[in-house]
Write a protein that holds these residues in place. Structure first.
Motif, PDB file in Angstrom:
ATOM      1  N   HIS A 122       5.401   5.794  11.636  1.00 40.86           N
ATOM      2  CA  HIS A 122       4.820   5.648  10.305  1.00 40.86           C
ATOM      3  C   HIS A 122       3.869   6.827  10.091  1.00 40.86           C
ATOM      4  N   ARG A 166       4.226   0.112  14.603  1.00 42.94           N
ATOM      5  CA  ARG A 166       4.541   1.539  14.408  1.00 42.94           C
ATOM      6  C   ARG A 166       3.326   2.364  14.019  1.00 42.94           C
ATOM      7  N   THR A 167       2.337   1.710  13.393  1.00 49.18           N
ATOM      8  CA  THR A 167       1.164   2.503  12.982  1.00 49.18           C
ATOM      9  C   THR A 167       0.388   2.997  14.206  1.00 49.18           C
ATOM     10  N   ARG A 205      11.633   3.520   3.654  1.00 49.10           N
ATOM     11  CA  ARG A 205      11.142   2.577   4.677  1.00 49.10           C
ATOM     12  C   ARG A 205      12.317   1.721   5.111  1.00 49.10           C
ATOM     13  N   PRO A 213      -4.410  -0.960   9.230  1.00 47.19           N
ATOM     14  CA  PRO A 213      -3.480  -0.435   8.224  1.00 47.19           C
ATOM     15  C   PRO A 213      -3.220  -1.441   7.094  1.00 47.19           C
ATOM     16  N   LEU A 214      -3.534  -2.721   7.363  1.00 48.89           N
ATOM     17  CA  LEU A 214      -3.262  -3.828   6.438  1.00 48.89           C
ATOM     18  C   LEU A 214      -1.746  -3.965   6.241  1.00 48.89           C
ATOM     19  N   PRO A 215      -1.208  -5.099   5.968  1.00 55.78           N
ATOM     20  CA  PRO A 215      -1.893  -6.354   5.675  1.00 55.78           C
ATOM     21  C   PRO A 215      -2.483  -6.997   6.939  1.00 55.78           C
ATOM     22  N   ARG A 241       0.806  -1.221   0.000  1.00 58.35           N
ATOM     23  CA  ARG A 241       0.000   0.000   0.000  1.00 58.35           C
ATOM     24  C   ARG A 241       0.841   1.273   0.000  1.00 58.35           C
ATOM     25  N   THR A 242       1.819   1.333   0.902  1.00 58.02           N
ATOM     26  CA  THR A 242       2.573   2.578   1.042  1.00 58.02           C
ATOM     27  C   THR A 242       3.325   2.879  -0.249  1.00 58.02           C
ATOM     28  N   GLN A 249       1.095   7.021   7.308  1.00 57.89           N
ATOM     29  CA  GLN A 249      -0.024   6.117   7.573  1.00 57.89           C
ATOM     30  C   GLN A 249      -1.002   6.781   8.545  1.00 57.89           C
ATOM     31  N   GLN A 295       3.442  -8.358  14.674  1.00 57.49           N
ATOM     32  CA  GLN A 295       4.618  -8.068  13.845  1.00 57.49           C
ATOM     33  C   GLN A 295       5.638  -9.204  13.987  1.00 57.49           C
ATOM     34  N   ARG A 326      -1.855  -6.226  12.932  1.00 54.48           N
ATOM     35  CA  ARG A 326      -1.367  -7.607  12.967  1.00 54.48           C
ATOM     36  C   ARG A 326      -0.214  -7.753  13.963  1.00 54.48           C
TER      37      ARG A 326
HETATM   38  C1  NCD Z   1       1.924  -1.306   8.028  1.00 52.45           C
HETATM   39  C2  NCD Z   1       3.429  -1.096   8.176  1.00 52.45           C
HETATM   40  O1  NCD Z   1       4.178  -1.337   7.248  1.00 52.45           O
HETATM   41  O2  NCD Z   1       3.783  -0.644   9.239  1.00 52.45           O
HETATM   42  N1  NCD Z   1       1.469  -1.410   6.738  1.00 52.45           N
HETATM   43  C3  NCD Z   1       1.232  -0.278   6.018  1.00 52.45           C
HETATM   44  O3  NCD Z   1       2.106   0.529   5.791  1.00 52.45           O
HETATM   45  N2  NCD Z   1      -0.021  -0.080   5.590  1.00 52.45           N
HETATM   46  C4  NCD Z   1       1.384  -2.327   8.943  1.00 52.45           C
HETATM   47  C5  NCD Z   1       2.033  -3.664   9.084  1.00 52.45           C
HETATM   48  O4  NCD Z   1       2.987  -4.016   8.406  1.00 52.45           O
HETATM   49  O5  NCD Z   1       1.527  -4.416   9.909  1.00 52.45           O
END
Ligand code: NCD
Length: 313
Positions: free
Chosen positions: A141, A174-175, A113, A271-273, A63-64, A144, A238, A236
């Protein structure tokens, strides 16, 4: 905004966050006009003309990365990207600093990233072009969180006074860390935290929330989350960031049965996934907004790019 966007602290108060949201709305409105009026070109279509944005992703991203790339394209810019995280000279032992000192000669901004908490800050400290954090370690993040709060604001018409439950891996996620930092720019916010044992919100974030006026409540059980909470923000576990044994998503999984206890106004965000923490049986529930949320990444990241490196319109 400061010249870089590394953490939420680079956003100068809620006024600046609101300005970005306004800009994201305006960009969207202009693009909608472009689609409906023949021969009309969106007022933002040349904002990044002759600008190049380097995408330095040292961790996986869907997504990002795609939403940043889409944003650059829509604004008339070009992206520079490596094909995978193993295709940069960091695998030959080159430092982040030297990589950035090199790339800044090729690009007008760097989106980065990295798995280390302070890698993006280090990059920004040597870069002469703006650096945008696309996720650093377990800590930050910010883009996000901007799209998360933008989504909340669109669907709830306000941020002040909202109550949000954050669920999942609150230790490494981090989100959630950047989210509570961004929310602390607003008034009268309540945050409920529900995490598997050992993955609770770190004290430093709880302390910072209490200093900034957010009321934080730790929930021992899923059932402790109030039924009229404005949003459930699930995340999720991590698994790639720690030795993960015996932690299961079941305890905090949101499925149709669990969601039925909540009010019609309770949004489900993520935030997915996703892994097992978000059942697909809620995907068609109008309260499930995680894909909408992901799509809002484009106007919000367009606004960030316009703000940092956009040409005058
Ligand atoms: C998140 C991330 O990368 O921190 N995904 C995102 O950017 N949408 C969430 C995650 O990886 O769990």
């Amino acid at each position: 905004m400061d010249r870089d966007l590394v953490t939420i602290a680079d956003i100068k108060g809620r006024e600046e966050a609101e300005k970005l949201f306004w800009l994201a709305d305006d960009i969207k409105a202009e693009e909608a006009k472009e689609q409906s009026i023949k021969r009309y070109t969106s007022g933002y279509a040349n904002t990044l003309r002759r600008k190049q944005v380097a995408m330095l992703f040292f961790e996986p991203s869907t997504r990002t990365r795609f939403s940043f790339e889409s944003s650059v394209n829509k604004l008339g810019g070009k992206k520079l990207a490596m094909s995978s995280s193993s295709s940069s000279s960091t695998v030959k032992g080159e430092s982040i600093e030297d990589t950035v000192r090199t790339i800044m000669g090729y690009a007008d901004a760097i989106v980065m990233r990295h798995s280390e908490d302070d890698a993006v800050r280090r990059a920004a400290s040597v870069s002469e072009v703006p650096v945008i954090n696309a996720g650093s370690g377990t800590a930050h993040h910010p883009t996000q969180s901007l799209l998360d709060v933008y989504t909340l604001r669109k669907l709830k018409d306000k941020i002040d006074g909202l109550s949000i439950a954050v669920l999942g891996d609150l230790k490494h996620g981090r989100t959630t860390h950047s989210l509570v930092e961004l929310l602390s720019l607003y008034e009268d916010i309540k945050v409920y935290g529900f995490a598997p044992k050992g993955l609770e919100m770190p004290e430093e974030y709880i302390d910072s929330m209490s200093r900034k006026g957010i009321k934080y409540t730790t929930c021992e059980n899923f059932e402790d989350i109030p039924r009229d909470v404005d949003a459930l923000y699930s995340t999720r576990i991590q698994r790639e960031r720690f030795e993960c044994t015996g932690v299961k998503e079941e305890d905090y999984r949101i499925d149709a049965k669990r969601l039925s206890r909540f009010s019609q106004g309770t949004l489900v965000m993520h935030p997915l996934p996703r892994n097992g923490e978000l059942s697909t049986d809620i995907d068609n529930d109008p309260r499930a907004v995680y894909f909408k949320q992901a799509h809002n990444g484009v106007p919000v990241r367009q606004a960030i790019l316009c703000n940092l490196i956009g040409n005058e319109r």
